[in-house]
Design a protein around this motif. Structure first.
Motif, PDB file in Angstrom:
ATOM      1  N   LEU A 160       0.864  -1.181   0.000  1.00 53.72           N
ATOM      2  CA  LEU A 160       0.000   0.000   0.000  1.00 53.72           C
ATOM      3  C   LEU A 160       0.903   1.233   0.000  1.00 53.72           C
ATOM      4  O   LEU A 160       1.701   1.421   0.932  1.00 53.72           O
ATOM      5  N   ILE A 161       0.787   2.067  -1.037  1.00 55.69           N
ATOM      6  CA  ILE A 161       1.655   3.225  -1.210  1.00 55.69           C
ATOM      7  C   ILE A 161       0.799   4.463  -1.431  1.00 55.69           C
ATOM      8  O   ILE A 161      -0.183   4.418  -2.191  1.00 55.69           O
ATOM      9  N   LYS A 162       1.166   5.555  -0.791  1.00 57.71           N
ATOM     10  CA  LYS A 162       0.462   6.828  -0.955  1.00 57.71           C
ATOM     11  C   LYS A 162       1.321   7.772  -1.794  1.00 57.71           C
ATOM     12  O   LYS A 162       2.492   7.986  -1.502  1.00 57.71           O
ATOM     13  N   ASP A 163       0.717   8.324  -2.836  1.00 54.15           N
ATOM     14  CA  ASP A 163       1.438   9.258  -3.704  1.00 54.15           C
ATOM     15  C   ASP A 163       1.638  10.606  -3.018  1.00 54.15           C
ATOM     16  O   ASP A 163       1.089  10.879  -1.941  1.00 54.15           O
ATOM     17  N   GLY A 166      -1.544  12.427  -2.453  1.00 54.14           N
ATOM     18  CA  GLY A 166      -2.458  11.830  -1.488  1.00 54.14           C
ATOM     19  C   GLY A 166      -3.246  10.659  -2.013  1.00 54.14           C
ATOM     20  O   GLY A 166      -4.101  10.126  -1.290  1.00 54.14           O
ATOM     21  N   THR A 167      -2.979  10.204  -3.245  1.00 52.63           N
ATOM     22  CA  THR A 167      -3.685   9.056  -3.809  1.00 52.63           C
ATOM     23  C   THR A 167      -3.147   7.759  -3.219  1.00 52.63           C
ATOM     24  O   THR A 167      -1.931   7.543  -3.182  1.00 52.63           O
ATOM     25  N   ASP A 168      -4.060   6.885  -2.762  1.00 58.36           N
ATOM     26  CA  ASP A 168      -3.665   5.581  -2.229  1.00 58.36           C
ATOM     27  C   ASP A 168      -3.549   4.583  -3.375  1.00 58.36           C
ATOM     28  O   ASP A 168      -4.420   4.526  -4.261  1.00 58.36           O
ATOM     29  N   ASN A 169      -2.509   3.763  -3.349  1.00 64.22           N
ATOM     30  CA  ASN A 169      -2.263   2.757  -4.371  1.00 64.22           C
ATOM     31  C   ASN A 169      -2.074   1.399  -3.705  1.00 64.22           C
ATOM     32  O   ASN A 169      -1.364   1.291  -2.694  1.00 64.22           O
ATOM     33  N   CYS A 170      -2.734   0.390  -4.262  1.00 64.94           N
ATOM     34  CA  CYS A 170      -2.604  -0.981  -3.774  1.00 64.94           C
ATOM     35  C   CYS A 170      -2.058  -1.848  -4.904  1.00 64.94           C
ATOM     36  O   CYS A 170      -2.654  -1.908  -5.992  1.00 64.94           O
ATOM     37  N   PHE A 231       7.264  -1.553  -7.386  1.00 66.62           N
ATOM     38  CA  PHE A 231       6.638  -2.632  -6.623  1.00 66.62           C
ATOM     39  C   PHE A 231       7.302  -3.933  -7.023  1.00 66.62           C
ATOM     40  O   PHE A 231       7.344  -4.306  -8.192  1.00 66.62           O
ATOM     41  N   LEU A 232       7.897  -4.631  -6.030  1.00 66.47           N
ATOM     42  CA  LEU A 232       8.579  -5.900  -6.253  1.00 66.47           C
ATOM     43  C   LEU A 232       9.685  -5.778  -7.308  1.00 66.47           C
ATOM     44  O   LEU A 232       9.864  -6.655  -8.161  1.00 66.47           O
TER      45      LEU A 232
END
Length: 238
Positions: A160-163, A166-170, A231-232
């Motif tokens: 879970l990453i926040k830009d 403020g956008t949340d990314n999963c 991511f990964l």
């Protein structure tokens, strides 16, 4: 005229002896009854105090009233009730902790279990996935392969990453398996600031030796700058 009963000297003597004997027996019988009555009253009066067991922390069942307890027995009852109250409070705290953990890890829209279940439902409903993996049996989904044979115990690769805006990314990756083939699912979901719902940016199925199946295409916000998210070890463009 009345007749006078005359007794012979022998009968008269026998009657006098019987009367004297009855007179002597009556006082003795009365004394016996009186002594039995007093003894019964004494036993009944002393029974409540002699038959009650001493109240302790272990055997106190609350039947004896507080006013009838001694100082030591009152201390024992207070200790027992304090201990019981402590057990109840600990149980309530543990129950609340378990409920909070289940909500965060399973039912909350921010939990990885919630995103995993949504993605699995979408994959199983797609006819292209069923045709590629084999639709004669149910499609299984599980995390990274480990020595544990129980599929639910395998870890899910997720982040879970926040830009900066403020956008949340999963981001998540997991494995799927049908009757014919195995594959790998990668998806990316986002949630705008102040929004409750998540939306798919990408949802892909990769099967070795076959073309990638795109279930959800990538979306780019209009008027927003492209940014890279790692991511990964992969750089994903948004």
């Amino acid at each position: 005229m009345g007749s006078v009963l005359r007794l012979s000297p022998k009968l008269r003597c026998h009657y006098i002896q019987q009367r004297d004997t009855s007179a002597r027996r009556l006082p003795c019988f009365g004394i016996f009854l009186l002594s039995r009555r007093c003894a019964s009253q004494s036993t009944l009066g002393s029974q409540p105090t002699s038959s009650r067991k001493q109240v302790t922390v272990i055997n106190d069942d609350g039947r004896v009233q507080w006013k009838d307890l001694s100082a030591r027995e009152k201390t024992a009852r207070t200790t027992q009730q304090t201990f019981n109250l402590g057990i109840i409070l600990v149980g309530l705290i543990m129950t609340g902790g378990c409920a909070s953990f289940l909500y965060r890890e399973v039912f909350s829209t921010d939990s990885k279990t919630y995103h995993f279940n949504q993605a699995v439902d979408k994959i199983r409903a797609d006819p292209r996935v069923r045709e590629a993996l084999g639709s004669d049996t149910k499609i299984n989904a599980y995390g990274e392969p480990t020595s544990n044979r129980w599929a639910r115990a395998r870890p899910l690769m997720s982040a879970l990453i926040k830009d900066e805006d403020g956008t949340d990314n999963c981001f998540m990756r997991f494995n799927v398996e049908g009757s014919a083939r195995k594959g790998v699912i990668n998806f990316h979901k986002s949630r705008a600031p102040g929004q409750h719902e998540w939306r798919y940016e990408s949802l892909n199925l990769d099967i070795k030796g076959r073309q990638r199946i795109v279930l959800e295409g990538a979306r780019i916000k209009e008027g927003s700058k492209n940014s890279n998210v790692n991511f990964l070890g992969m750089s994903l463009r948004r």
